[in-house]
Design an enzyme around this catalytic site. Sequence first.
Site, PDB file in Angstrom:
ATOM      1  NE  ARG A  17       3.868 -10.963   6.229  1.00  0.00           N
ATOM      2  CZ  ARG A  17       2.565 -11.158   6.431  1.00  0.00           C
ATOM      3  NH1 ARG A  17       2.152 -11.679   7.569  1.00  0.00           N
ATOM      4  NH2 ARG A  17       1.680 -10.852   5.518  1.00  0.00           N
ATOM      5  N   GLY A  91       3.688  -0.668  -4.970  1.00  0.00           N
ATOM      6  CA  GLY A  91       3.696  -0.275  -6.370  1.00  0.00           C
ATOM      7  C   GLY A  91       4.719   0.796  -6.692  1.00  0.00           C
ATOM      8  CG  HIS A 255      -0.574  -2.687  -5.853  1.00  0.00           C
ATOM      9  ND1 HIS A 255      -1.615  -2.253  -5.084  1.00  0.00           N
ATOM     10  CD2 HIS A 255       0.428  -1.794  -5.672  1.00  0.00           C
ATOM     11  CE1 HIS A 255      -1.275  -1.132  -4.477  1.00  0.00           C
ATOM     12  NE2 HIS A 255      -0.039  -0.831  -4.815  1.00  0.00           N
ATOM     13  CG  ASP A 256       0.894  -3.903  -1.095  1.00  0.00           C
ATOM     14  OD1 ASP A 256       0.233  -3.119  -1.796  1.00  0.00           O
ATOM     15  OD2 ASP A 256       1.798  -3.524  -0.323  1.00  0.00           O
TER      16      ASP A 256
END
Length: 510
Positions: A17, A91, A255-256
């Site tokens: 997104r 990652g 990194h999310d």
Amino acid sequence: MTATIVAAVDLGASGGRVIAGQVTGGPAAGGAPSGAAGIELAEASRFPNEPVRAGGTLYWDILRLHGAVTAGLATAAARFPLAGVGIDSWGVDYGLLDAAGALVGNPVHYRDGRTEGASAAASTGVPFADLYAATGIQHLPFNTIYQLAAATGTPALAAARSLLLIPDLLAYWLTGPGEGAGPGAPGAIGAEVTNASTTALLDVSARTWATGLMKRAGLDPALFPPLRQPGEVIGPVTGASAALAGVPLITVASHDTASAVVAVPAAGPHFAYISSGTWSLVGLELPAPVLSAASREANFTNEAGIDGTVRYLRNVSGLWLLQECVRHWGGRAGSAEPAHSLDALLARAAAAEPLRFVVDAEDPAFLPPGDMPGRIAAWLAARGLPAPRTRGEVVRCVLDSLALAYRRALLQAQELSGRHADVIHVVGGGSRNDLLCQLTADAAGLPVVAGPAEATALGNVLVQARALGAAPGTLAGMRALVRASAGLRQFGPAGDQRGWQAASRRLGTG
């Protein structure tokens, strides 16, 4: 009050997104949010991220993903006056660049089978105890170090001069010459530290590349680019659209999960978090890593967080079990029970008898896709236990089992780290599941604060806004801004711990 708008590129394993985030009101004295400060998000673009299998190898379709990101940013820039762009993703996976800065093949997907069956010591030549002592990273077969061990001797790795993780690779392209600019390498290379920590090649204590470990593993330290910290400006975005000309690409906690933890709305240091989605990341935020043998044996990981923090956590099975149950039921023709919405299933689960059916949610039997209700029944039958008969009972079994897994991970994290938690913050999509949040509070015996659901995007936006001077300068201040903006819900623990303790003993998990 002034408003600053930035674009967060948020990439997951199945889709991505581009989200515009507006931060209103700059930091006041002391770094706290000022006046009626707040954050608003608006989705500008959504796109799939589908892997491709070719020649027996599973790859990321990185060029299509780059095109979708570029188009999404152009859409965002057409709608909003953007002041910055930041990228976060999963990652471990990477692209290789040759001496001319060209990509050497598509990045291989972490679910590819090339690392299956290889032990840590055999594949790298470095005992896992030594790896953990330096990097603090749990053993997962697809960690970057094991992927590189599997690639040893390949022409691609031999030709490589730089390794870039997925957010850094996209940043490299997005800051390079635009169309018609002629030949030349794209933007500057670098490695953002929170994502770099997932490679099992970063010294988590020193926050530098573990060059000695690299040499022991047969890797050239020159392959790994300079480290970047969240908040650094990489350069202006080029080639996406005229509206983006001169807009800076800003390094975020790429990194999310690191971005999601930035947006945990904690009011003090003694909190636990669950980043809840298909997987659940359960842990604590610490000032230093925990590198003990007990931590290694429990398979806890120490990943770099923002501002020198450590994300001490375990990967725990998440809503995957529920998602697979719903998918299975939706696909069955002529079922004796009609299809139900998720809300209806959760209502039936809430009415079902608690803790009657529980499974070990972390058992590898539940990892592959397929008939999850059948797997749950088979798991229980193999142990001489009764199985749920209705869909409501199956869903209650899944949620009770997840709450038990969270309880176990949280108790272990506190024991191993010596840090207690007074509250659990549940962020991500799972924070919308009221029943799971309540069961988590009951199982852990701690209050649960649920929200925000869009924590990853919020963390991305906040780090950019801070770099631009539009958000508080401290992590505590940014979290105060989240508390002021997000609609949070609270769940207090009900009952006592005896039922949960008994269920844990039945599973043999404590």
